[in-house]
Write a protein that holds these residues in place. Structure first.
Motif, PDB file in Angstrom:
ATOM      1  N   CYS A 164     -18.802 -58.243 -15.520  1.00 20.62           N
ATOM      2  CA  CYS A 164     -17.451 -58.925 -16.560  1.00 20.62           C
ATOM      3  C   CYS A 164     -16.732 -59.269 -15.866  1.00 20.62           C
ATOM      4  O   CYS A 164     -17.140 -60.096 -14.808  1.00 20.62           O
ATOM      5  N   VAL A 165     -16.039 -60.136 -16.866  1.00 17.98           N
ATOM      6  CA  VAL A 165     -15.627 -61.355 -16.356  1.00 17.98           C
ATOM      7  C   VAL A 165     -14.100 -61.659 -17.705  1.00 17.98           C
ATOM      8  O   VAL A 165     -13.910 -60.630 -18.169  1.00 17.98           O
ATOM      9  N   HIS A 166     -13.608 -62.768 -17.033  1.00 18.48           N
ATOM     10  CA  HIS A 166     -12.215 -62.684 -17.595  1.00 18.48           C
ATOM     11  C   HIS A 166     -12.530 -64.429 -18.782  1.00 18.48           C
ATOM     12  O   HIS A 166     -12.904 -65.099 -18.136  1.00 18.48           O
TER      13      HIS A 166
ATOM     14  N   VAL B 287     -18.662 -62.689 -22.353  1.00 18.81           N
ATOM     15  CA  VAL B 287     -17.665 -62.934 -21.212  1.00 18.81           C
ATOM     16  C   VAL B 287     -18.617 -61.505 -20.072  1.00 18.81           C
ATOM     17  O   VAL B 287     -19.410 -62.245 -18.763  1.00 18.81           O
ATOM     18  N   ARG B 288     -18.999 -60.980 -21.070  1.00 11.70           N
ATOM     19  CA  ARG B 288     -19.540 -59.877 -19.757  1.00 11.70           C
ATOM     20  C   ARG B 288     -21.273 -60.598 -19.687  1.00 11.70           C
ATOM     21  O   ARG B 288     -21.992 -60.552 -18.882  1.00 11.70           O
ATOM     22  N   ASP B 289     -21.207 -61.027 -21.198  1.00  5.30           N
ATOM     23  CA  ASP B 289     -23.017 -61.552 -21.229  1.00  5.30           C
ATOM     24  C   ASP B 289     -23.230 -62.514 -20.394  1.00  5.30           C
ATOM     25  O   ASP B 289     -24.289 -62.632 -19.585  1.00  5.30           O
TER      26      ASP B 289
ATOM     27  N   ILE C 290     -14.787 -65.070 -10.154  1.00  7.82           N
ATOM     28  CA  ILE C 290     -15.372 -63.546 -10.128  1.00  7.82           C
ATOM     29  C   ILE C 290     -14.285 -63.229 -12.172  1.00  7.82           C
ATOM     30  O   ILE C 290     -13.194 -64.201 -12.156  1.00  7.82           O
ATOM     31  N   LEU C 291     -14.941 -62.796 -12.553  1.00  3.59           N
ATOM     32  CA  LEU C 291     -14.126 -62.848 -14.159  1.00  3.59           C
ATOM     33  C   LEU C 291     -13.963 -61.633 -14.182  1.00  3.59           C
ATOM     34  O   LEU C 291     -14.299 -60.575 -13.981  1.00  3.59           O
TER      35      LEU C 291
ATOM     36  N   PHE D 291     -16.154 -71.521 -25.915  1.00  4.03           N
ATOM     37  CA  PHE D 291     -15.550 -70.104 -25.097  1.00  4.03           C
ATOM     38  C   PHE D 291     -17.077 -69.965 -24.359  1.00  4.03           C
ATOM     39  O   PHE D 291     -16.657 -69.879 -23.051  1.00  4.03           O
ATOM     40  N   GLN D 292     -18.403 -69.536 -25.090  1.00  7.94           N
ATOM     41  CA  GLN D 292     -19.288 -69.258 -24.180  1.00  7.94           C
ATOM     42  C   GLN D 292     -19.613 -70.509 -22.765  1.00  7.94           C
ATOM     43  O   GLN D 292     -19.975 -70.205 -21.767  1.00  7.94           O
ATOM     44  N   SER D 293     -19.879 -71.410 -23.439  1.00  9.82           N
ATOM     45  CA  SER D 293     -19.922 -73.240 -22.696  1.00  9.82           C
ATOM     46  C   SER D 293     -18.811 -73.311 -21.259  1.00  9.82           C
ATOM     47  O   SER D 293     -18.998 -73.580 -20.653  1.00  9.82           O
ATOM     48  N   ASN D 294     -17.610 -72.658 -22.171  1.00  9.74           N
ATOM     49  CA  ASN D 294     -16.616 -73.443 -20.963  1.00  9.74           C
ATOM     50  C   ASN D 294     -16.513 -72.285 -19.395  1.00  9.74           C
ATOM     51  O   ASN D 294     -16.377 -72.957 -18.801  1.00  9.74           O
ATOM     52  N   LEU D 295     -17.061 -70.973 -20.327  1.00  8.88           N
ATOM     53  CA  LEU D 295     -16.922 -70.363 -19.337  1.00  8.88           C
ATOM     54  C   LEU D 295     -18.214 -70.006 -18.597  1.00  8.88           C
ATOM     55  O   LEU D 295     -17.613 -70.690 -16.852  1.00  8.88           O
TER      56      LEU D 295
END
Length: 110
Positions: free
Chosen positions: A108-110, A80-82, A38-39, A19-23
Protein backbone atom coordinates in the motif's frame (compact mmCIF):
# COMPACT_ATOMS: atom_id res chain seq x y z
CA UNK A 1 -4.61 13.29 -2.75
CA UNK A 2 -5.38 16.06 -5.18
CA UNK A 3 -3.70 14.53 -8.22
CA UNK A 4 -6.78 12.45 -9.10
CA UNK A 5 -9.11 15.45 -9.58
CA UNK A 6 -10.88 15.88 -12.89
CA UNK A 7 -10.92 19.50 -14.04
CA UNK A 8 -13.56 18.73 -16.69
CA UNK A 9 -15.13 15.48 -17.94
CA UNK A 10 -12.20 13.33 -19.09
CA UNK A 11 -9.61 16.00 -18.20
CA UNK A 12 -7.25 14.79 -15.47
CA UNK A 13 -5.36 17.25 -13.30
CA UNK A 14 -2.43 14.79 -13.28
CA UNK A 15 -2.32 11.88 -15.72
CA UNK A 16 -1.99 8.38 -14.31
CA UNK A 17 1.39 8.02 -16.06
CA UNK A 18 2.69 11.21 -14.45
CA UNK A 19 1.24 10.20 -11.08
CA UNK A 20 2.99 6.83 -11.26
CA UNK A 21 6.27 8.41 -12.37
CA UNK A 22 6.09 10.94 -9.53
CA UNK A 23 5.58 8.17 -6.96
CA UNK A 24 8.57 6.25 -8.29
CA UNK A 25 10.69 9.41 -8.16
CA UNK A 26 9.63 10.07 -4.57
CA UNK A 27 10.44 6.50 -3.51
CA UNK A 28 13.85 6.66 -5.20
CA UNK A 29 14.58 10.06 -3.64
CA UNK A 30 13.64 8.84 -0.15
CA UNK A 31 15.79 5.73 -0.54
CA UNK A 32 18.72 7.83 -1.81
CA UNK A 33 18.54 9.69 1.50
CA UNK A 34 18.84 6.32 3.32
CA UNK A 35 15.24 6.52 4.50
CA UNK A 36 12.37 4.07 4.15
CA UNK A 37 9.47 5.11 1.92
CA UNK A 38 6.06 4.46 3.43
CA UNK A 39 3.07 4.85 1.17
CA UNK A 40 -0.41 5.34 2.63
CA UNK A 41 -3.58 5.45 0.60
CA UNK A 42 -6.24 8.03 1.36
CA UNK A 43 -9.56 7.61 3.17
CA UNK A 44 -12.73 6.87 1.31
CA UNK A 45 -14.49 10.04 0.25
CA UNK A 46 -18.09 11.01 0.82
CA UNK A 47 -19.32 11.97 -2.63
CA UNK A 48 -22.37 13.86 -1.36
CA UNK A 49 -24.08 16.26 -3.73
CA UNK A 50 -23.75 19.81 -5.03
CA UNK A 51 -24.51 21.19 -1.56
CA UNK A 52 -22.01 19.21 0.50
CA UNK A 53 -18.95 16.97 0.59
CA UNK A 54 -16.90 16.08 -2.49
CA UNK A 55 -19.39 17.11 -5.16
CA UNK A 56 -19.80 20.49 -3.49
CA UNK A 57 -16.29 21.36 -4.71
CA UNK A 58 -16.01 19.05 -7.74
CA UNK A 59 -18.99 18.72 -10.12
CA UNK A 60 -20.52 15.26 -10.10
CA UNK A 61 -20.98 15.48 -13.88
CA UNK A 62 -17.20 15.29 -14.31
CA UNK A 63 -17.24 11.80 -12.78
CA UNK A 64 -20.39 10.31 -14.33
CA UNK A 65 -18.62 8.52 -17.17
CA UNK A 66 -16.02 6.96 -14.84
CA UNK A 67 -18.47 5.54 -12.29
CA UNK A 68 -18.26 8.31 -9.71
CA UNK A 69 -15.55 10.11 -7.80
CA UNK A 70 -14.75 7.19 -5.47
CA UNK A 71 -14.29 4.79 -8.37
CA UNK A 72 -12.05 7.36 -10.04
CA UNK A 73 -10.03 7.87 -6.85
CA UNK A 74 -9.74 4.10 -6.46
CA UNK A 75 -7.92 3.94 -9.80
CA UNK A 76 -5.22 6.24 -8.41
CA UNK A 77 -5.12 4.28 -5.16
CA UNK A 78 -4.49 1.14 -7.20
CA UNK A 79 -1.53 2.84 -8.88
CA UNK A 80 -0.10 3.51 -5.43
CA UNK A 81 -0.48 -0.16 -4.52
CA UNK A 82 1.02 -1.33 -7.80
CA UNK A 83 4.03 0.98 -7.44
CA UNK A 84 4.51 -0.16 -3.84
CA UNK A 85 4.59 -3.76 -5.00
CA UNK A 86 7.00 -3.15 -7.87
CA UNK A 87 9.29 -0.88 -5.85
CA UNK A 88 8.97 -3.03 -2.72
CA UNK A 89 8.00 0.02 -0.70
CA UNK A 90 6.49 -0.35 2.73
CA UNK A 91 2.79 0.14 2.33
CA UNK A 92 -0.05 0.76 4.75
CA UNK A 93 -3.59 -0.07 3.75
CA UNK A 94 -5.97 2.84 3.16
CA UNK A 95 -6.64 4.86 6.28
CA UNK A 96 -9.31 3.15 8.32
CA UNK A 97 -13.02 3.70 8.14
CA UNK A 98 -14.63 3.28 11.58
CA UNK A 99 -15.45 -0.38 10.84
CA UNK A 100 -12.09 -1.09 9.18
CA UNK A 101 -9.02 -1.51 11.38
CA UNK A 102 -5.69 -0.23 10.06
CA UNK A 103 -3.62 -3.18 8.91
CA UNK A 104 -0.04 -3.48 7.77
CA UNK A 105 0.56 -4.91 4.34
CA UNK A 106 3.35 -5.35 1.83
CA UNK A 107 1.60 -3.40 -0.91
CA UNK A 108 0.00 0.00 0.00
CA UNK A 109 1.04 3.61 -0.53
CA UNK A 110 0.05 7.30 -0.59
Amino acid sequence: MNDHVLTAPGNRKVSTNTFQSNLITMIDTVRAANAIPILVTVNYIIEGDATQYYYHRHPAAYYTSVGGAQVWLDSYIQIVRDVATVKKALELVRCAMPAMPMINSNSCVH
